[in-house]
Design a protein around this motif. Structure first.
Motif, short mmCIF file in Angstrom:
data_model
loop_
_atom_site.label_atom_id
_atom_site.label_comp_id
_atom_site.label_asym_id
_atom_site.label_seq_id
_atom_site.Cartn_x
_atom_site.Cartn_y
_atom_site.Cartn_z
N GLU A 140 9.96 27.53 3.29
CA GLU A 140 8.97 28.54 2.95
C GLU A 140 7.58 28.13 3.43
O GLU A 140 6.83 28.94 3.96
CB GLU A 140 8.95 28.77 1.43
N THR A 187 10.38 32.17 12.12
CA THR A 187 10.94 32.70 10.87
C THR A 187 12.37 33.17 11.07
O THR A 187 13.23 32.93 10.22
CB THR A 187 10.06 33.88 10.37
N ASP A 242 7.27 35.16 14.27
CA ASP A 242 8.53 35.87 14.04
C ASP A 242 9.71 35.06 14.56
O ASP A 242 10.77 35.03 13.94
CB ASP A 242 8.50 37.24 14.71
N GLN A 248 3.74 31.27 10.95
CA GLN A 248 3.43 32.69 11.11
C GLN A 248 3.91 33.24 12.45
O GLN A 248 3.22 33.96 13.14
CB GLN A 248 1.92 32.92 10.94
N MET A 279 7.40 28.41 7.29
CA MET A 279 7.34 29.80 7.75
C MET A 279 5.95 30.38 7.51
O MET A 279 5.45 31.17 8.29
CB MET A 279 8.41 30.64 7.06
#
Length: 275
Positions: free
Chosen positions: A107, A119, A116, A114, A110
């Motif tokens: 967490e 993540t 995509d 920042q 991620m």
């Protein structure tokens, strides 16, 4: 440093306990010939820091594995006030601190990255892990139950192989072609011989952590206090009692549903990134 920062952000005490392992030089880190693969944490005496056998190659998985193993160390060290006979946590909660540590690390990363792409990669890994730790292990346990019944009834090994193959077909449905030689896979699962009916604890532990993580996301600091006390029990109190203290009731369906909600959220987030 990434892992230690994660622990310090979660709780300064967790950061201190993790740093004890590093500062007392109890981590065997380098990859070298003939060294066993994987990772392992071992607590000898409750008052001392744990030893960690570990292989570092610089991947994301290595960072996550380090958080996992230091989670085990924190769990053991927080329970240092108990005797060596009840210091270690029982099987079904022994993976709690380790898996939870992976969760808070993921967490935090991620949030920091920042990206995509990052993540998406982390969520994909977590979902794969969830499959491997929950339904996969449950099917192993159900097969063990079936295998014992078959053997008691005089079944042959080929018949047991067929029973296992059928569990794979049920497990994966029509979405995957199961190769014929997969019927022998159960013979390579060491837990079935060394620790029969062990694998259910992976499913128990993973869903328990997800339920805890859902509560942590809602409560923040107040959860950390309760969670620290939970780990500090080690194996000194009945498992059901210390789970009830955390508001988790293994005998009730709704406690498990909390864990499944976390998985569902991960699927939705990943789907949103892929759309």
């Amino acid at each position: 440093q990434i892992v230690l920062n994660t622990f310090h952000s979660f709780s300064p005490r967790f950061g201190t306990e993790a740093a004890r392992v590093r500062d007392t030089h109890r981590m065997d880190v380098p990859v070298r010939p003939n060294k066993r693969n994987g990772a392992y944490t071992f607590g000898v005496e409750p008052k001392d820091p744990c030893f960690i056998l570990y292989n570092w190659a610089g991947t994301y998985n290595d960072v996550s594995t380090l958080a996992h193993e230091l989670g085990h160390a924190i769990h053991f060290q927080l329970a240092r006030d108990h005797s060596v006979f009840v210091n270690h946590a029982p099987l079904v909660i022994a993976e709690t601190a380790s898996i939870f540590s992976e969760m808070i690390l993921a967490e935090q990363l991620m949030e920091e990255k920042q990206s995509d792409a990052f993540t998406r990669a982390v969520l994909s890994t977590q979902i794969q892990d969830a499959f491997a730790s929950i339904p996969r292990q449950v099917y192993f346990t159900r097969f063990e139950q079936q295998a014992f019944d078959l053997i008691r009834a005089g079944a042959t090994i080929p018949e047991v192989n067929t029973a296992y193959f059928n569990t794979l077909r049920t497990q994966f449905g029509k979405k995957m072609d199961i190769p014929e030689n997969a019927r022998y896979e159960w013979g390579m699962v060491g837990h079935m011989f060394e620790h029969p009916f062990y694998t259910y604890s992976y499913a128990f532990g993973q869903l328990l952590v997800y339920a805890f993580f859902e509560r942590y996301q809602k409560e923040g600091a107040s959860f950390v206090k309760d969670y620290t006390r939970f780990l500090s029990h080690g194996g000194s109190a009945p498992t059901e009692k210390i789970l009830h203290e955390m508001g988790f009731h293994p005998e009730k369906r709704r406690s498990w549903e909390k864990g499944f909600r976390v998985i569902e959220t991960k699927f939705k987030t990943l789907k949103g990134l892929n759309d």
